[in-house]
Design a protein around this motif. Structure first.
Motif, short mmCIF file in Angstrom:
data_model
loop_
_atom_site.label_atom_id
_atom_site.label_comp_id
_atom_site.label_asym_id
_atom_site.label_seq_id
_atom_site.Cartn_x
_atom_site.Cartn_y
_atom_site.Cartn_z
N UNK A 164 -4.02 -4.15 -5.04
CA UNK A 164 -3.35 -3.36 -4.01
C UNK A 164 -4.05 -2.03 -3.80
N UNK A 165 -4.24 -1.69 -2.54
CA UNK A 165 -4.72 -0.37 -2.13
C UNK A 165 -3.75 0.19 -1.10
N UNK A 166 -3.30 1.40 -1.31
CA UNK A 166 -2.40 2.06 -0.36
C UNK A 166 -3.07 3.34 0.14
N UNK A 167 -3.26 3.43 1.45
CA UNK A 167 -3.77 4.64 2.07
C UNK A 167 -2.60 5.31 2.78
N UNK A 168 -2.21 6.47 2.30
CA UNK A 168 -1.01 7.16 2.79
C UNK A 168 -1.43 8.34 3.66
N UNK A 169 -0.81 8.43 4.84
CA UNK A 169 -1.10 9.52 5.75
C UNK A 169 0.14 10.30 6.11
N UNK A 170 0.00 11.23 7.02
CA UNK A 170 1.12 12.07 7.45
C UNK A 170 2.10 11.32 8.34
N UNK A 171 1.67 10.18 8.91
CA UNK A 171 2.53 9.44 9.83
C UNK A 171 2.74 7.98 9.43
N UNK A 172 2.25 7.59 8.25
CA UNK A 172 2.44 6.20 7.86
C UNK A 172 1.54 5.81 6.70
N UNK A 173 1.49 4.51 6.47
CA UNK A 173 0.75 3.99 5.32
C UNK A 173 0.12 2.65 5.69
N UNK A 174 -1.09 2.42 5.20
CA UNK A 174 -1.77 1.13 5.33
C UNK A 174 -1.95 0.57 3.92
N UNK A 175 -1.51 -0.67 3.72
CA UNK A 175 -1.63 -1.34 2.42
C UNK A 175 -2.47 -2.59 2.59
N UNK A 176 -3.39 -2.83 1.67
CA UNK A 176 -4.25 -4.01 1.74
C UNK A 176 -4.80 -4.31 0.36
N UNK A 177 -5.20 -5.54 0.15
CA UNK A 177 -5.89 -5.91 -1.08
C UNK A 177 -7.39 -5.83 -0.86
N UNK A 178 -8.13 -5.74 -1.95
CA UNK A 178 -9.60 -5.79 -1.85
C UNK A 178 -10.09 -7.21 -1.65
N UNK A 179 -9.46 -8.18 -2.33
CA UNK A 179 -9.99 -9.53 -2.38
C UNK A 179 -9.17 -10.57 -1.61
N UNK A 180 -8.07 -10.15 -0.99
CA UNK A 180 -7.25 -11.09 -0.23
C UNK A 180 -7.53 -11.03 1.26
N UNK A 181 -6.48 -11.31 2.06
CA UNK A 181 -6.63 -11.28 3.51
C UNK A 181 -5.50 -10.51 4.20
N UNK A 182 -4.72 -9.74 3.43
CA UNK A 182 -3.51 -9.10 3.92
C UNK A 182 -3.78 -7.70 4.46
N UNK A 183 -2.91 -7.28 5.39
CA UNK A 183 -2.95 -5.94 5.96
C UNK A 183 -1.53 -5.59 6.41
N UNK A 184 -1.00 -4.49 5.91
CA UNK A 184 0.36 -4.05 6.23
C UNK A 184 0.32 -2.60 6.71
N UNK A 185 0.96 -2.33 7.82
CA UNK A 185 1.02 -0.99 8.40
C UNK A 185 2.48 -0.56 8.47
#
Length: 328
Positions: free
Chosen positions: A244-265
């Motif tokens: 799991x990788x979570x990139x957190x910003x001032x207006x939201x968050x993007x979550x994704x794996x390094x080795x999978x195919x998922x993307x969550x906003x």
């Protein structure tokens, strides 16, 4: 050059599906020769993949006049040696990741290629995959506002079996470290692609399982040159798997794996969007396409020796105290 004619040094597992076929499928590219120290295995690979020439000697492949670009697909211990030989022969080099065993080797590879005026690329192929290109587009568009921090968690169960020969990935003289070097390098590089270079780095590496010599857990905090902050933990001796990788910003968050195919906003207004963006059959093909286009003068690769060396520098910082211990 009009046509990129590749020679592979080290045609092992990574070249069977991930990269080798892509060298033959990309427009303006062909695979003309392969090399393994075991000539019979090189011949077998060549016959199965329709390659005209095979060698048991790297120098012979490098100096084959039909080969005008070299792909080094060996364990990292040999990347430095073969990259320098290819550069001296005046041939562009595409090197597997991680780029080398340490940052110093990377710098010497860069210098040799610059002196020879040949390009140097590294197979951090996630920089070309559609999912990460989309994540970068989202970040650049400001969908989560100003990025504040990124948090990585990568966990897996202990893989080795006692009594069996250790794979090269956990032999530091061959790999530069343990599975952290092999796997975390992908994450650290893609974060460099998405958020820019990492600056200050602090962390710890330990071996908790006592099953082999190399580190099996690494923790870190770091600061990107842009001001974004980061934390990470990579554990290779846990009860479960997590990526799991979570990139957190001032207006939201993007979550994704390094080795999978998922993307969550996730957006500040409560909206959630989830996507699955699958990888292509030959996972290196998008990056190889960019490499070939640059060699043909019609594009630019997002992964070079300069970008890849930055990841080796970060890993060196995280592992230096662990490998400085006399027992190691």
């Amino acid at each position: 050059m009009d046509q990129v004619r590749w020679g592979i040094i080290g045609c092992g597992d990574v070249t069977e599906v991930k990269s080798g076929p892509a060298l033959q499928k990309v427009e303006g590219s062909e695979l003309v020769a392969v090399m393994r120290r075991n000539g019979e295995l090189a011949e077998d690979y060549a016959k199965r993949h329709g390659v005209a020439k095979w060698y048991a000697d790297a120098d012979a492949l490098i100096h084959d006049p039909d080969v005008n670009a070299i792909y080094v697909a060996t364990p990292p211990a040999f990347h430095h040696e073969y990259a320098l030989l290819a550069a001296r022969a005046g041939k562009p080099v595409y090197v597997e990741k991680p780029m080398a065993r340490n940052h110093q080797e990377c710098l010497e590879m860069i210098a040799a290629c610059e002196e020879a005026q040949v390009p140097l690329f590294v197979a951090y192929y996630r920089r070309g995959l559609p999912r990460f290109v989309e994540i970068k587009r989202l970040l650049d568009s400001g969908v989560i506002g100003d990025v504040r921090f990124v948090q990585t968690t990568y966990l897996q169960q202990l893989k080795d079996k006692q009594g069996e020969e250790l794979p090269w990935r956990i032999q530091p003289e061959l790999s530069g470290g343990g599975l952290f070097v092999d796997l975390a390098s992908h994450t650290l590089d893609i974060l460099d692609y998405l958020l820019g270079p990492i600056g200050d780095v602090k962390g710890f590496a330990r071996n908790q399982s006592k099953r082999y010599q190399v580190e099996d857990i690494v923790t870190t905090t770091y600061a990107f040159e842009s001001g974004v902050m980061g934390t990470g933990i990579w554990g290779f001796n846990t009860f479960t798997y997590k990526d799991s990788n979570e990139i957190v910003g001032s207006l939201g968050k993007i979550t994704f794996s390094t080795f999978g195919d998922d993307l969550r906003i996730e957006r500040i207004d409560g909206q959630i969007e989830e996507q699955k963006i699958p990888n292509p059959p030959h996972i290196q093909q998008p990056l190889i396409t960019k490499v070939v286009e640059e060699l043909r003068g019609i594009g630019q690769s997002p992964s070079t020796g300069v970008t890849a060396a930055r990841t080796n520098r970060v890993m060196d910082e995280l592992l230096k105290d662990y490998y400085a211990k006399p027992s190691l």
